[in-house]
Design an enzyme around this catalytic site. Structure first.
Site, PDB file in Angstrom:
ATOM      1  N   ARG A   1      -8.875  17.935  39.930  1.00 63.94           N
ATOM      2  CA  ARG A   1      -8.643  18.896  41.020  1.00 63.94           C
ATOM      3  C   ARG A   1      -7.966  20.166  40.538  1.00 63.94           C
ATOM      4  O   ARG A   1      -8.050  21.198  41.183  1.00 63.94           O
ATOM      5  CB  ARG A   1      -7.876  18.221  42.165  1.00 63.94           C
ATOM      6  CG  ARG A   1      -8.747  17.197  42.920  1.00 63.94           C
ATOM      7  CD  ARG A   1      -8.020  16.571  44.090  1.00 63.94           C
ATOM      8  NE  ARG A   1      -6.988  15.644  43.662  1.00 63.94           N
ATOM      9  CZ  ARG A   1      -7.137  14.329  43.527  1.00 63.94           C
ATOM     10  NH1 ARG A   1      -8.310  13.765  43.781  1.00 63.94           N
ATOM     11  NH2 ARG A   1      -6.123  13.580  43.136  1.00 63.94           N
TER      12      ARG A   1
ATOM     13  N   GLU B   1       2.520   4.151  36.990  1.00 64.51           N
ATOM     14  CA  GLU B   1       3.286   3.102  37.657  1.00 64.51           C
ATOM     15  C   GLU B   1       3.102   1.782  36.889  1.00 64.51           C
ATOM     16  O   GLU B   1       4.063   1.071  36.602  1.00 64.51           O
ATOM     17  CB  GLU B   1       2.821   2.973  39.103  1.00 64.51           C
ATOM     18  CG  GLU B   1       3.732   2.118  39.962  1.00 64.51           C
ATOM     19  CD  GLU B   1       3.212   1.973  41.393  1.00 64.51           C
ATOM     20  OE1 GLU B   1       3.937   1.377  42.213  1.00 64.51           O
ATOM     21  OE2 GLU B   1       2.102   2.438  41.681  1.00 64.51           O
TER      22      GLU B   1
END
Lengths: 253, 182
Positions: A140, A177
């Site tokens: 993006r 994560e």
């Protein structure tokens, strides 16, 4: 406001031409609507977003002096643009997994004025600042980076996932994560001493932006600022960038 | 109507900025690397200008760009001609409701997705990517747009590999490119 002062205190950019002490574009805090599944993309998108908190200028309305009216109008123009940008962003609950409220910028890209305004806000900030490199993070960041680069006369450097760039690359690993990922940049794309921006649609924990920063700094580039459309302040990505300034248009609470 | 612009003086500058990387991603493939074009602000601007000059004033309301290098060329074109930009993505990247189009690869299949509601029936659309090879991806992109009732006016790429005959795979839709690589 802590974040307002951070926006304004970058010592790597000349002070922005603004008679107001407020930052050029206040971070626009917005509160999330109740989750809407299956959002259809129509022109009347504002109904999906909850009431927006008033822009910073309203707090000073009671005591605005006459000579500040001109900058007030300028500020209103900025706030109007940011308001439209914020309302054009769609929130998708539980994507890519339960509990995550995904900030979807694709709806912003469907609003030609809002997309144009998004680019203009960055270009106004960075043109004439001797920035020769705009680095955009896949994928993006590829949407917002090139229009900015073209408008300010800088080159565009894509920062990519592994094994996408065909030439010789340098790599930087970063934490997720769960586990790690790797970001790559072409050898020779940038030269030591160049001044760079790093662009992505959103900053969350700041891990990806940090990796991009490190890649550029490893080859001697001076990263002037990181710029994103959206910040998720609760994830403290701004802190993770350390002394590197961060500029965003919208805060998503 | 010419299918590519070799008479414009800007084309030569663009062509010389594209780097060919041999044997990537695998042996025998001469990879057309546009990242070196992006490092030359004038050549990059010329690239966009050539497309914009062709498409502005043609009532095009949608520019669809194919992930990921179509994201680099599509948005500047969209912004300049006043069209919306619609990203066409690999599976599970778009967060909302999507429609999918499967297409054939050399070995196996892949899938391209578009958001439901991004494009309305009757809209006039361009499809943009950096390069056309066999035309499989562009075909899938066109199918997605046509399935929702848009009219694909043209496919636009920086580079064409004519030997792979992608041009003939576009269901009769026109293709416009700046550079051919033989």
């Amino acid at each position: 406001m802590q974040k307002a002062s951070l926006l304004f205190s970058s010592n790597s950019l000349a002070p922005l031409p603004c008679t107001s002490r407020r930052p050029l574009v206040p971070p626009f805090r917005r509160f999330l609507a109740s989750p809407c599944a299956q959002l259809s993309l129509t022109r009347s998108q504002s109904c999906r977003f909850a009431a927006l908190s008033p822009p910073l200028r309203c707090n000073a309305t009671g005591s605005v002096k006459r000579q500040e009216m001109a900058s007030q109008d300028a500020q209103e123009g900025q706030d109007g643009r940011v308001a439209r940008i914020a309302s054009a962003i769609r929130v998708i609950p539980d994507f890519p997994k339960p509990g995550i409220m995904f900030q979807d910028i694709t709806t912003l890209l469907l609003d030609t004025k809002a997309f144009r305004d998004t680019i203009d806000l960055f270009v106004e900030r960075y043109k004439d600042k001797d920035i020769s490199v705009v680095a955009g993070i896949e994928a993006r960041g590829f949407i917002f980076g090139p229009p900015i680069a073209l408008a300010i006369g800088a080159k565009f450097v894509p920062m990519r996932k592994p094994n996408k760039l065909p030439g010789e690359v340098i790599s930087e690993e970063y934490s997720l994560e769960y586990g790690t990922d790797t970001m790559e940049m072409h050898v020779g794309a940038v030269q030591a001493g160049e001044r760079a921006l790093v662009i992505d649609d959103l900053i969350a924990t700041g891990g990806t932006l940090c990796a991009a920063l490190r890649l550029l700094e490893r080859v001697g580039v001076h990263v002037v600022e990181c710029a994103c459309v959206i910040e998720l302040p609760e994830l403290k990505g701004r802190d993770r960038l350390g002394d590197k300034p961060l500029f965003v248009l919208v805060n998503a609470a | 109507m010419s299918t590519y612009r070799d008479e414009d003086p800007r084309i030569h500058g663009i062509k010389t900025k594209i780097r060919v990387v041999p044997n990537f991603p695998k042996q025998g493939i001469m990879f057309q690397d546009i990242t070196t074009l992006l490092l030359d602000p004038k050549a990059f601007k010329d690239t966009i200008d050539l497309f914009v000059e062709r498409y502005k004033g043609k009532n095009i309301s949608v520019v669809a760009g194919i992930e990921a290098r179509g994201f680099i060329f599509g948005p500047p074109i969209a912004l300049a001609i006043g069209a919306k930009f619609v990203p066409l993505r690999k599976p599970r990247k778009l967060p909302g409701e999507v429609i999918s189009e499967e297409y054939i690869l050399e070995y196996g299949r892949d899938c391209l997705e578009m958001h439901v509601g991004a494009v309305e029936p009757g809209e006039r659309a361009l499809v943009v990517d950096d390069l056309i090879a066999t035309g499989g991806t562009l075909c899938a992109a066109m199918n997605l747009l046509e399935r929702v009732g848009a009219e694909v006016i043209e496919c636009a790429c920086v580079i064409e590999l004519p030997e792979l005959k992608g041009r003939g795979r576009l269901n009769g839709k026109p293709l416009y490119v700046l550079v051919e690589y033989q």
